[in-house]
Design a protein around this motif. Structure first.
Motif, short mmCIF file in Angstrom:
data_model
loop_
_atom_site.label_atom_id
_atom_site.label_comp_id
_atom_site.label_asym_id
_atom_site.label_seq_id
_atom_site.Cartn_x
_atom_site.Cartn_y
_atom_site.Cartn_z
N GLY A 131 0.77 -1.23 0.00
CA GLY A 131 0.00 0.00 0.00
C GLY A 131 0.80 1.28 0.00
N VAL A 132 2.12 1.20 -0.18
CA VAL A 132 2.96 2.39 -0.23
C VAL A 132 3.18 2.78 -1.69
CG1 VAL A 132 5.19 3.40 0.35
CG2 VAL A 132 4.11 1.80 1.93
N THR A 133 2.79 4.00 -2.03
CA THR A 133 2.95 4.50 -3.39
C THR A 133 3.95 5.64 -3.39
OG1 THR A 133 1.21 6.19 -3.22
CG2 THR A 133 0.52 3.94 -3.76
N SER A 134 4.01 6.42 -4.46
CA SER A 134 4.89 7.58 -4.51
C SER A 134 4.30 8.78 -3.78
CB SER A 134 5.17 7.96 -5.98
OG SER A 134 3.96 8.24 -6.66
N ASP A 135 3.09 8.65 -3.27
CA ASP A 135 2.43 9.72 -2.52
C ASP A 135 2.78 9.61 -1.04
OD1 ASP A 135 0.78 11.55 -1.32
OD2 ASP A 135 -1.10 10.71 -2.09
N PRO A 136 3.37 10.64 -0.44
CA PRO A 136 3.72 10.57 0.98
C PRO A 136 2.54 10.21 1.88
CG PRO A 136 4.73 12.50 -0.02
CD PRO A 136 3.81 11.91 -1.05
N LYS A 137 1.33 10.62 1.51
CA LYS A 137 0.16 10.32 2.34
C LYS A 137 -0.07 8.81 2.47
CE LYS A 137 -1.57 14.36 3.54
NZ LYS A 137 -1.82 14.74 4.95
N SER A 138 0.48 8.04 1.52
CA SER A 138 0.30 6.59 1.59
C SER A 138 1.06 5.98 2.76
CB SER A 138 0.75 5.93 0.28
OG SER A 138 2.16 6.02 0.11
N LEU A 139 1.92 6.76 3.40
CA LEU A 139 2.67 6.25 4.55
C LEU A 139 1.82 6.23 5.82
CD1 LEU A 139 6.07 8.09 4.01
CD2 LEU A 139 5.49 5.74 3.40
N GLU A 140 0.75 6.98 5.82
CA GLU A 140 -0.11 7.02 6.99
C GLU A 140 -0.75 5.65 7.21
OE1 GLU A 140 -1.13 11.80 6.72
OE2 GLU A 140 -2.73 10.32 6.37
N GLY A 141 -0.72 5.18 8.45
CA GLY A 141 -1.25 3.86 8.77
C GLY A 141 -0.27 2.73 8.53
N LYS A 142 0.99 3.07 8.19
CA LYS A 142 1.97 2.03 7.85
C LYS A 142 3.04 1.89 8.93
CE LYS A 142 0.16 1.36 3.74
NZ LYS A 142 -0.87 2.42 3.74
N LYS A 143 3.78 0.76 8.84
CA LYS A 143 4.91 0.52 9.72
C LYS A 143 6.20 0.72 8.92
CE LYS A 143 5.14 -3.45 11.94
NZ LYS A 143 5.57 -4.79 12.44
N LEU A 144 7.07 1.58 9.42
CA LEU A 144 8.30 1.91 8.70
C LEU A 144 9.51 1.48 9.52
CD1 LEU A 144 7.40 5.55 7.53
CD2 LEU A 144 6.94 3.36 6.36
N GLY A 145 10.48 0.88 8.85
CA GLY A 145 11.72 0.48 9.49
C GLY A 145 12.76 1.57 9.38
N ALA A 146 13.40 1.91 10.51
CA ALA A 146 14.34 3.03 10.53
C ALA A 146 15.64 2.66 11.25
CB ALA A 146 13.70 4.22 11.23
N PRO A 147 16.76 2.59 10.53
CA PRO A 147 18.05 2.46 11.21
C PRO A 147 18.39 3.80 11.88
CG PRO A 147 18.17 1.75 8.90
CD PRO A 147 16.89 2.50 9.07
N PRO A 148 18.63 3.84 13.19
CA PRO A 148 18.84 5.11 13.89
C PRO A 148 19.93 6.01 13.31
CG PRO A 148 18.45 3.37 15.47
CD PRO A 148 18.56 2.69 14.12
N MET A 183 13.91 -7.21 5.73
CA MET A 183 12.64 -7.04 6.44
C MET A 183 11.56 -6.47 5.52
SD MET A 183 13.58 -5.76 10.31
CE MET A 183 11.84 -5.77 10.79
N LEU A 184 11.96 -5.54 4.64
CA LEU A 184 10.99 -5.00 3.69
C LEU A 184 10.62 -6.06 2.66
CD1 LEU A 184 9.28 -2.69 2.64
CD2 LEU A 184 11.31 -1.77 1.48
N ALA A 185 11.60 -6.83 2.22
CA ALA A 185 11.33 -7.87 1.23
C ALA A 185 10.40 -8.95 1.79
CB ALA A 185 12.65 -8.50 0.77
N SER A 186 10.53 -9.24 3.08
CA SER A 186 9.70 -10.29 3.69
C SER A 186 8.35 -9.76 4.15
CB SER A 186 10.44 -10.89 4.89
OG SER A 186 10.61 -9.93 5.91
N GLY A 187 8.16 -8.43 4.10
CA GLY A 187 6.88 -7.85 4.49
C GLY A 187 6.74 -7.56 5.97
N ASP A 188 7.85 -7.64 6.72
CA ASP A 188 7.79 -7.33 8.15
C ASP A 188 7.55 -5.85 8.40
OD1 ASP A 188 8.21 -9.97 8.93
OD2 ASP A 188 10.38 -9.77 8.82
N ASP A 190 6.39 -2.07 6.07
CA ASP A 190 5.79 -1.62 4.81
C ASP A 190 6.72 -0.72 4.00
OD1 ASP A 190 3.32 -2.86 5.60
OD2 ASP A 190 3.00 -1.13 6.93
N GLY A 191 7.67 -0.10 4.69
CA GLY A 191 8.62 0.79 4.03
C GLY A 191 9.82 0.97 4.93
N VAL A 192 10.91 1.48 4.36
CA VAL A 192 12.13 1.72 5.14
C VAL A 192 12.73 3.06 4.75
CG1 VAL A 192 12.69 -0.73 5.46
CG2 VAL A 192 13.60 0.50 3.46
#
Length: 348
Positions: A131-148, A183-188, A190-192
């Protein structure tokens, strides 16, 4: 007897000096390689590092009297304290994080002296199937992985403000760099967060097809910032101004070579890491050249410089989005005095 010995010593000294001059004329790089510089990259040896490595391999640093050691890094934020503490004399890191760093402690002896990523590579890379597209609003409701330590994640507050996102529905999970793409490839997740040219190609290597990869480049959605720059420890620069100038002159040549011949640049990378794929690193370097390095501004004005008004405007953006508390100016952050003339910094 004493006079005779003195004369012999003087003659020997003169011969040594003349021999040294002759050696310097015949082997200028070897004779002048006397100033040591430890340089930290922001990341591993991958395609975008080719400009640094070609400058080393083709003797451009040696020609300037420099003995340069290039080490890998662990994120474009962590490079900053490495340089500030003097552990490394120079390094490659995110200028926006440098602004924040200096805002927190203006006395830190580190400054940017050459811009490399005229357009930053900060991105969220997602899966279309999640459900993540090129629209930033598509990030709402998603889980994002972030290396600190990631430079893109460091700009998340600024991007949220620029894109007008509702973060109450977004979950941020702290993850390590090694597991980011898996993790993104396995679907753990939604975005990184990451640099576009790194994450996209690593995802493909993890079996994710092109059509399932979406890219949200911060710079395309209201965040007009600069990206990674060359930084110097100010104490080192004050004591060795010619070494800093020589380093930047050599680096301009190395990046010009990497733009002119990405395959040669990728080959230089593989000399440091034979486990990489030459085609992948050539593609990664080509992507970085086209997206971030050889921009319209650089084509017109030369590699390495900045538009001071643009940098000042970006600081104003960061004052709002990153809650800067001081009065850091563009002059506090970037010193263009070490750059070679613009005609020596034009990219092919």
């Amino acid at each position: 007897m004493t006079l005779s010995i003195s004369r012999r010593r003087l003659a020997a000294a003169a011969t040594a000096v003349l021999g040294g001059v002759a050696f310097a004329a015949a082997f200028p790089g070897a004779a002048l390689a006397q100033t040591d510089i430890k340089f930290t990259l922001d990341w591993r040896f991958e395609g975008p590092a080719a400009g640094f490595l070609l400058a080393q391999d083709r003797g451009y640093f040696a020609d300037e009297g420099l003995n340069v050691t290039i080490d890998t890094g662990n994120g474009s934020v962590e490079a900053i304290p490495r340089v500030a503490t003097g552990a490394y004399q120079m390094g490659f890191g995110d200028i926006n994080s440098l602004i924040k760093f200096l805002d927190e402690d203006p006395a830190q002896p580190v400054k940017a002296v050459m811009m490399v990523y005229d357009k930053p590579v900060f991105s969220v890379i997602g899966r279309v199937s999640k459900g993540v597209t090129s629209d930033p609003k598509s990030l709402e409701g998603k889980k994002l992985g972030a290396p600190p330590p990631d430079g893109a994640f460091a700009q998340w507050p600024a991007f949220v403000a620029a894109a007008g996102l509702d973060t109450s529905t977004i979950t941020i999970e702290s993850i390590g760099f090694p597991v980011r793409e898996p993790m993104l490839a396995s679907g753990d997740v939604d975005g990184v967060f990451g640099f576009a040219f790194s994450v996209i190609l690593n995802l493909k290597a993890n079996g994710v097809p092109d059509e399932d990869i979406s890219t949200i480049l911060f710079a395309d959605h209201g965040l007009n910032l600069y990206g990674n720059a060359i930084m110097v420890n100010e104490a080192f620069a004050e004591a060795n101004p010619d070494a800093v100038k020589g380093f930047l002159k050599a680096l301009a040549k190395g990046f010009a070579d990497a733009v002119a011949d990405p395959a040669a640049g990728a080959a230089a990378v593989l000399q440091r890491n034979e486990t990489l794929n030459i085609d992948t690193e050539t593609a990664r370097l080509t992507m970085a050249n086209e997206m971030n390095i050889k921009t319209p501004y650089v084509v017109e004005n030369g590699f390495g410089g900045i538009d001071e008004a643009r940098l000042a405007a970006s600081i104003e953006t960061l004052k709002i989005s990153m809650a800067l508390k001081g009065a850091v100016t563009a002059a506090d952050v970037f010193d263009a005095s070490y750059l070679p003339p613009a005609e020596e910094r034009m990219l092919p």
